[in-house]
Structures are given as C-alpha cells and as structure tokens.
Design an enzyme around this catalytic site. Structure first.
Site, PDB file in Angstrom:
ATOM      1  N   CYS A  76      -3.064  -0.927   8.736  1.00  8.42           N
ATOM      2  CA  CYS A  76      -3.634  -0.421   7.485  1.00  8.42           C
ATOM      3  C   CYS A  76      -4.459   0.830   7.734  1.00  8.42           C
ATOM      4  CB  CYS A  76      -4.500  -1.493   6.845  1.00  8.42           C
ATOM      5  SG  CYS A  76      -3.554  -2.912   6.327  1.00  8.42           S
ATOM      6  N   ARG A  96       0.468  -6.312  16.354  1.00  4.49           N
ATOM      7  CA  ARG A  96       1.249  -5.196  15.840  1.00  4.49           C
ATOM      8  C   ARG A  96       0.317  -4.017  15.672  1.00  4.49           C
ATOM      9  NH1 ARG A  96       3.791  -7.239  10.439  1.00  4.49           N
ATOM     10  NH2 ARG A  96       1.590  -7.549  10.046  1.00  4.49           N
ATOM     11  N   THR A 135       0.843  -1.195   0.000  1.00  2.00           N
ATOM     12  CA  THR A 135       0.000   0.000   0.000  1.00  2.00           C
ATOM     13  C   THR A 135       0.877   1.243   0.000  1.00  2.00           C
ATOM     14  OG1 THR A 135      -1.693  -1.186   1.253  1.00  2.00           O
ATOM     15  CG2 THR A 135      -1.822   1.215   1.245  1.00  2.00           C
TER      16      THR A 135
END
Ligand SMILES: NC(=O)c1ccc[n+]([C@@H]2O[C@H](COP(=O)([O-])OP(=O)(O)OC[C@H]3O[C@@H](n4cnc5c(N)ncnc54)[C@H](O)[C@@H]3O)[C@@H](O)[C@H]2O)c1
Ligand SMILES: CC(=O)N[C@@H]1[C@@H](OP(=O)(O)OP(=O)(O)OC[C@H]2O[C@@H](n3ccc(=O)[nH]c3=O)[C@H](O)[C@@H]2O)O[C@H](CO)[C@@H](O)[C@@H]1O
Length: 466
Positions: free
Chosen positions: A296, A367, A156
């Site tokens: 994300c 994470r 990304t």
C-alpha cells in the site's frame, strides 16, 4: 462510449424512475435505490478474497447478509471452503460462517445485489499503475450481473479509475448502461493489517456513488457493517483520491524521518534520541525511521503521481519521498557492512542473521517486504545471510527471499544480527545471552531501535540503528 459519472441523479428529471426489480428467480430482491434501509436479505458478492476481500466478506456475513465470496484462485477457494484462513488474520470459525459461500464459479456473481470488487492494484516494473485486475474483474462481473446491481470498487486506484476503467468494462461485458441499468460506487478499504483495533468495523468508511441515491444506498449498506460509521464523499473521484492521498501522506512523513536519520547519522547524532526529544512537543507527529514495505504505502503514491503527471503536474515531494524510502534498504546494508568492518570481519566470511522478514511487525505478509532488498544488497558483498521470522510462512519466504531460513532461532556461527522487522517476541531477547552465542565481536543492527544503545553496548555489541 464513456459514461460520465455525475452527482446529479440522471433519474431526477424523469419523475419516478422505473425501479429495476431484480429477477426474483435469482433469489435476489427488489432494490429500491431510494436510500431506504437496505433489507438484510440483500446478497453481497465480494470479488477477490485476499487481505481486504476476505475480512469484508466475513464482516457482511457476521452482519447477517448472505455473502458470495468469489475468487479466481481455486486453491484460495478450496482452503476457505475448508475453513483455512489464507490471510492469517481471521479465525476458522469466522471464515466458516454459514452465510458465506466461497466459489470460483463466476456464475454465482449474478446472485449479488451488491458486488464489491477487491482485486489487486499493483504497480508494474516501471512504477506505473497496473489496473488490469480491475478491468478483468469488471468484465467478469459485467458478464454475470443482473440489471439493478450495484457494483462497488474498493481496490485502491487513482481518481477517475472507476469511470475510466471499471464502468466501460462493466458496460461492454453486460451491454447495460451505468446509472440506468446498474449502478456504481467507490469505497476504499482503510483497515490496518495486524492492528486488531483498526479493522473493517473500526475505521470510518469513505463511501461514494455515481449519484445521490446510489450514494445513500451505498452509505446505508456500509453503515450496517461499519460501527465507526461512514463519510459520504461528494463524488467517486474524491473517494478514490482520499485513499491514495492518506497513504501518500504517510509515505512522505516516514520519508522525512528516514532522511533525518541519514543526516543525523553523519552528524553522529542519534536520530531516536532526537525524535524522542522532539516528540515531547504536542503537535510533533510520531513517525519512525524504517523499511517502508507492504503493498500500500510504497505503491499508492505512484498512483497519485501517475494521475497527476497525466495532467502535466509532477508531484515532486511525493516522488522524492518515495525515492528516500526506496533508498533505506541500501542504507541498512551499509550500516551492517560498517558494523562488520568495525569488527575487522571479512565480508565474504561473515554470516548475518536477519530477524523479521515480513513487511512490518505483527504480520506475516512478506509480499513487498523491503527486507528482501536489504538481503539482496548484502549478497552483493558476498555476505552470507540467513533469516528467521516466526510470523512468515516458510514456503512463501523461500519463494520471495534468496536466503536460508531457520525453523528455530539459533545464533550459532553468526557474526551480526540484523533486526529488520521487530516482531514483539524479539523484544524479549536477552542481549547478554545473544552476544555470548554469537561469534567474537558481535554486531547488532537494530533497524528501528528496539533496544537501547546503552543496553547493546553493555552486552558487548557493536551497535548500529537508523
Ligand atoms: N492489504 C491491505 O492491507 C489493503 C488495505 C487497503 C486497501 N488495499 C487494496 O485492496 C486491494 C486488494 O488488496 P489485497 O491485499 O486484498 O490483495 P490480495 O492479493 O491479498 O487479494 C486479492 C485477491 O483477488 C483475487 N483476484 C485477482 N483477480 C481477480 C479477479 N479478476 N476476480 C476475482 N478475484 C481476483 C486474487 O486471487 C486474490 O485472492 C488492492 O487494491 C489494495 O491496494 C489493501
Ligand atoms: C494511512 C495508513 O495508515 N494506511 C495504512 C497502511 O497500512 P500498512 O499495513 O501498509 O502499514 P503501515 O503502518 O502504514 O506501514 C507501512 C510500512 O511503513 C513502515 N513504517 C510505518 C510507520 C513508521 O513510522 N515508520 C515505518 O517505517 C512499516 O514498517 C511498513 O513497512 O496501508 C493500508 C493499505 O492501504 C491502509 O489500509 C492502512 O490504514
């Protein structure tokens, strides 16, 4: 020299382009970038075997491609070679597919007719994009790839990254020219971790190429592994932007309900009941207040904002959404402290058990879990915190969280339960039993409203939720 990635095929004006036949000694194939169906004998090399790269490698192997899985982390490669899934999402059988060979030897990248890069794209301490992994991977691939290779970036990134960062790294390391000697495309990964119904094969794959023929070739490649089909983006930049935009949209929408819950709490109106009522309208979008973690949704809006600011436009709504969601951990710590105060507990003598440490229900990935931020906030008040998460790896938790964790669930000596990440098994808790095991005046901070407020009250809890 920056190669401009255009949509017009640079080969169109010189008639039949000299096809780049790959050297047969590498076991590669002659590739016809004519949009013809890619032969299954094409070899796919995946660079980066994490939450995205590993399922991708397995997906191509299960579609009978020969796959080279390359990662710089020797431990990861060793585990994969032993059939151990380092992501927790795949079976040992899938990982041990005979068509995949895992390696940390970059020399094997040259066997790939297609090289797909799935390395991390984090943000730095200043919330700025860190594209160093992409550049490094580009250099590694560029130094090994043969002429005729198609390199596809899946990480990304913000629009323009393939052209500005990856292509120069590939060209510098290979001394080849993009669009002539090798080809580039971009295709974002859209699988949702922990959601078996929305994996690689199930979600339309946005694909793009530096020209029409590469686009068709990349589309054909992914059509052979994605049952849901592909969407042909008109340019690489559109494909790059589509990913950060879809994640930024989600972040802003979650921020809206998070802000709503903070406002309604001050009005002494239950946000969950409001969302339930509003949700009866056919076009009301279903988002829930909560801790927005993962690598994300909390990250990608910063990529969009960074690239926009470079053009002199500050996307205030995107940035404000981020700020609202980043304020939630402190708000939840505040709710916890209020609940302890309601029980006349002294904070420094109180013990809080945090249930669920990963970034979202049903996954073990801790994470960038925002639960860690809640724990840190409570530590500021000398509240004693311990945690329990059946999904998260204990060692990883110890590294990421400053709290002791329980191997098996116990409420002994606990003053307040903070249900931060509502894994399904926590829904089975009998609140009457839990309340009886807790210290006097038990408190439950039920972040996402797993339990009904009345049920908690009947069990004797002081109850708070977003
Ligand atoms: N995790 C997700 O759910 C998800 C979903 C969609 C998109 N993405 C994006 O995909 C990309 C990868 O994310 P991830 O979650 O798989 O990351 P990850 O950290 O799980 O895995 C990345 C892997 O790449 C390896 N690596 C790093 N540098 C390398 C290099 N130069 N060469 C070879 N291997 C290298 C690391 O050792 C690691 O194993 C990111 O851009 C992320 O934003 C992630
Ligand atoms: C656009 C989109 O769907 N993208 C998905 C997303 O996947 P994800 O694993 O990051 O999971 P999300 O479900 O987005 O959750 C993120 C965090 O937001 C919290 N949350 C969620 C909904 C809500 O109403 N209220 C909340 O509080 C939740 O607990 C968690 O902490 O990014 C991946 C990588 O790009 C994509 O591939 C994948 O398609």
């Amino acid at each position: 020299m920056t190669t401009t990635l255009t949509n017009t095929d640079p080969r169109a004006d010189d008639g039949e382009h000299e096809q780049n036949a790959r050297d047969s000694t590498t076991g590669g194939t002659t590739l016809e970038h004519t949009g013809e169906v890619v032969a299954r004998d094409a070899t796919v090399c995946v660079v980066g075997l994490g939450y995205v790269g590993l399922p991708l490698a397995v997906g191509f192997a299960q579609s009978n491609y020969r796959v080279i899985g390359f990662d710089i982390n020797d431990e990861t490669v060793d585990k994969l070679q032993s059939g151990i899934d380092t992501t927790g999402d795949l079976s040992s059988e899938a990982i041990s597919d005979d068509d995949i060979s895992y390696t940390s030897n970059a020399g094997q990248i040259s066997e790939g007719d297609y090289v797909i890069i799935t390395v991390p794209t984090p943000i730095d301490d200043d919330d700025q994009p860190d594209l160093s992994y992409v550049e490094q991977a580009g250099r590694t691939v560029g130094s090994r790839m043969d002429p005729g290779t198609t390199v596809i970036l899946e990480s990304t990134v913000y629009p323009g990254t393939t052209e500005e960062v990856l292509v120069p790294a590939l060209e510098d390391a290979s001394d080849l020219t993009a669009g002539e000697d090798f080809f580039v495309g971009y295709s974002p990964e859209r699988a949702t971790p922990g959601d078996p119904e929305h994996g690689l094969a199930d979600v339309i794959k946005v694909v793009s190429g530096q020209n029409e023929k590469v686009l068709e070739d990349v589309a054909t490649l992914y059509e052979s592994v994605v049952d849901a089909g592909v969407h042909r983006a008109p340019s690489i930049s559109v494909a790059e932007a589509s990913k950060v935009v879809e994640n930024a949209q989600r972040d802003v929408n979650i921020a809206f309900v998070n802000e709503l819950s903070m406002a309604l709490e001050r009005m002494d109106v239950d946000a969950h009941a409001v969302l339930e009522a509003a949700g009866t309208k056919w076009n009301f979008h279903d988002y829930r207040p909560g801790l927005v973690g993962g690598h994300c949704i909390p990250v990608d809006p910063y990529f969009l904002a960074h690239r926009s600011a470079r053009e002199g436009f500050e996307p205030d709504l995107v940035k404000t959404g981020r700020a609202v969601n980043e304020s939630v951990p402190e708000h939840i710590a505040d709710l916890t402290i209020k609940a302890l105060n309601d029980c006349h507990k002294t904070l420094r003598d109180s013990r809080v058990l945090v249930l669920g440490l990963s970034y979202k229900p049903g996954v073990g990935d801790i994470r960038s879990s925002k639960v860690a931020d809640v724990v840190d906030e409570l530590a500021e008040y000398s509240v004693d915190v311990e945690g329990f998460d059946p999904f998260a790896d204990t060692d990883a938790v110890q590294d990421a969280f400053s709290l002791e964790t329980q191997e098996s669930l116990s409420f002994e000596g606990i003053d307040a339960v903070l249900l931060a990440t509502p894994h399904a098994e926590f829904e089975q808790l009998d609140l009457e039993v839990v309340a009886a095991e807790l210290e006097d005046c038990p408190a439950l901070i039920d972040v996402t409203g797993t339990f009904e407020e009345a049920t908690a009250a009947d069990a004797g809890f002081v109850y708070r939720r977003l």
